[in-house]
Design an enzyme around this catalytic site. Structure first.
Site, PDB file in Angstrom:
ATOM      1  CG  ASP A  46     -45.513 -50.456   4.564  1.00 38.89           C
ATOM      2  OD1 ASP A  46     -46.711 -50.434   4.247  1.00 38.89           O
ATOM      3  OD2 ASP A  46     -44.667 -51.193   3.996  1.00 38.89           O
ATOM      4  CG  ASP A  74     -48.148 -56.052   2.912  1.00 38.01           C
ATOM      5  OD1 ASP A  74     -48.351 -57.032   3.636  1.00 38.01           O
ATOM      6  OD2 ASP A  74     -49.060 -55.441   2.320  1.00 38.01           O
TER       7      ASP A  74
HETATM    8  C1  BG6 Z   1     -49.456 -52.881   0.240  1.00 38.82           C
HETATM    9  C2  BG6 Z   1     -48.493 -53.686  -0.585  1.00 38.82           C
HETATM   10  O1  BG6 Z   1     -49.079 -52.953   1.591  1.00 38.82           O
HETATM   11  O2  BG6 Z   1     -50.783 -53.395   0.118  1.00 38.82           O
HETATM   12  C3  BG6 Z   1     -48.964 -53.727  -2.023  1.00 38.82           C
HETATM   13  O3  BG6 Z   1     -47.202 -53.094  -0.519  1.00 38.82           O
HETATM   14  C4  BG6 Z   1     -50.398 -54.254  -2.091  1.00 38.82           C
HETATM   15  O4  BG6 Z   1     -48.102 -54.547  -2.767  1.00 38.82           O
HETATM   16  C5  BG6 Z   1     -51.287 -53.380  -1.223  1.00 38.82           C
HETATM   17  O5  BG6 Z   1     -50.872 -54.231  -3.436  1.00 38.82           O
HETATM   18  C6  BG6 Z   1     -52.749 -53.828  -1.216  1.00 38.82           C
HETATM   19  O6  BG6 Z   1     -52.847 -55.059  -0.577  1.00 38.82           O
HETATM   20  P1  BG6 Z   1     -54.164 -55.947  -0.465  1.00 38.82           P
HETATM   21  O7  BG6 Z   1     -53.802 -56.908   0.645  1.00 38.82           O
HETATM   22  O8  BG6 Z   1     -55.295 -55.044  -0.080  1.00 38.82           O
HETATM   23  O9  BG6 Z   1     -54.371 -56.597  -1.781  1.00 38.82           O
HETATM   24 MG    MG Z   2     -44.449 -52.073   2.193  1.00 40.12          MG
END
Ligand code: BG6
Ligand code: MG
Length: 223
Positions: free
Chosen positions: A9, A11
């Site tokens: 993963d 984030d």
């Molecule tokens: C995930 C995060 O990796 O990505 C979430 O854990 C986030 O919190 C999701 O909402 C979508 O991210 P983005 O960058 O497309 O808004």
């Molecule tokens: Mg994550």
């Protein structure tokens, strides 16, 4: 089962952008007068942008139209992108580089599996674009975690059977997604000690390739 690939993963596992997601949502929610705090933020880990917004709006004092929802999600994304501007390799979380190097030495393939549509810009900014064999992200899927789609896409891009993939996750939704994909799971951070995880740690600075070798057998795909 013998592990031939590890899917990370993004984030909260590779990079500390989970905090920037929180700050982006918090700024938008404060402007709208919607209650939002860190404990509610835990439910957003691994979940797509629009689904995250729907969770936040559970506490809103009025209904929002689809156009308003698009504007709110776009506003949060702009705040988030501002925070990403200063992102650099210094934001890579402790233990990540050592683990990536160790897996490379074992001949194990490595990928990213993230719900985020900002994945390409983040990987570029932290200087890891050349490191991964495959990237599966929110731009290539219809259903985000806990659906297994992003991990199945990563396995397909890697050319490795799902049963031979190990996922590293900080979100409960991601642990469930990995399990639903038929993969093994290392849970870190907020997801540590998840009942569905095979191995847990507070963060990756506590996890080496040889620690994992006590639980998983590395067997690279030939060629
Ligand atoms: C995930 C995060 O990796 O990505 C979430 O854990 C986030 O919190 C999701 O909402 C979508 O991210 P983005 O960058 O497309 O808004
Ligand atoms: Mg994550």
């Amino acid at each position: 089962m013998r592990i031939a690939a590890v899917i990370f993963d993004l984030d909260g596992v590779i990079v500390s952008t989970d905090e920037f997601h929180y700050l982006g949502w918090k700024r938008m929610a404060d402007e709208e007068g919607i209650p939002f705090d860190r404990s509610m933020n835990e439910r957003l880990r691994g979940v797509s942008r629009m689904e995250s917004l729907e969770i936040i709006l559970e506490k809103a004092g009025r209904p929002y139209t689809d156009d308003e929802k698009k504007e709110l999600a776009g506003r949060k994304n702009n705040y988030y992108r501002q925070l990403l501007e200063n992102l650099s390799p210094a934001n890579i979380l402790p233990g990540v580089m050592g683990l990536l190097d160790g897996l490379r030495q074992e001949g194990v393939r490595i990928a990213v599996g993230s719900s985020s549509r900002n994945t390409p810009v983040i990987i570029e900014k932290i200087g890891l674009f050349h490191v991964f064999d495959a990237i599966a992200d929110g731009n290539g899927i219809v259903n985000s975690k806990p659906d297994p789609e992003v991990f199945l896409l990563a396995a397909q891009k890697l050319g490795v059977e799902p049963a031979r993939c190990l996922v590293v996750e900080d979100a409960e939704a991601g642990v469930i997604a990995a399990r639903a994909a038929g993969m093994r799971v290392v849970a870190v951070g907020s997801a540590a000690n998840s009942p569905q995880a095979d191995f847990s740690a507070d963060d990756l600075s506590e996890v080496t390739v040889s620690d994992l070798a006590d639980y998983f057998i590395w067997e690279p795909i030939k060629g």
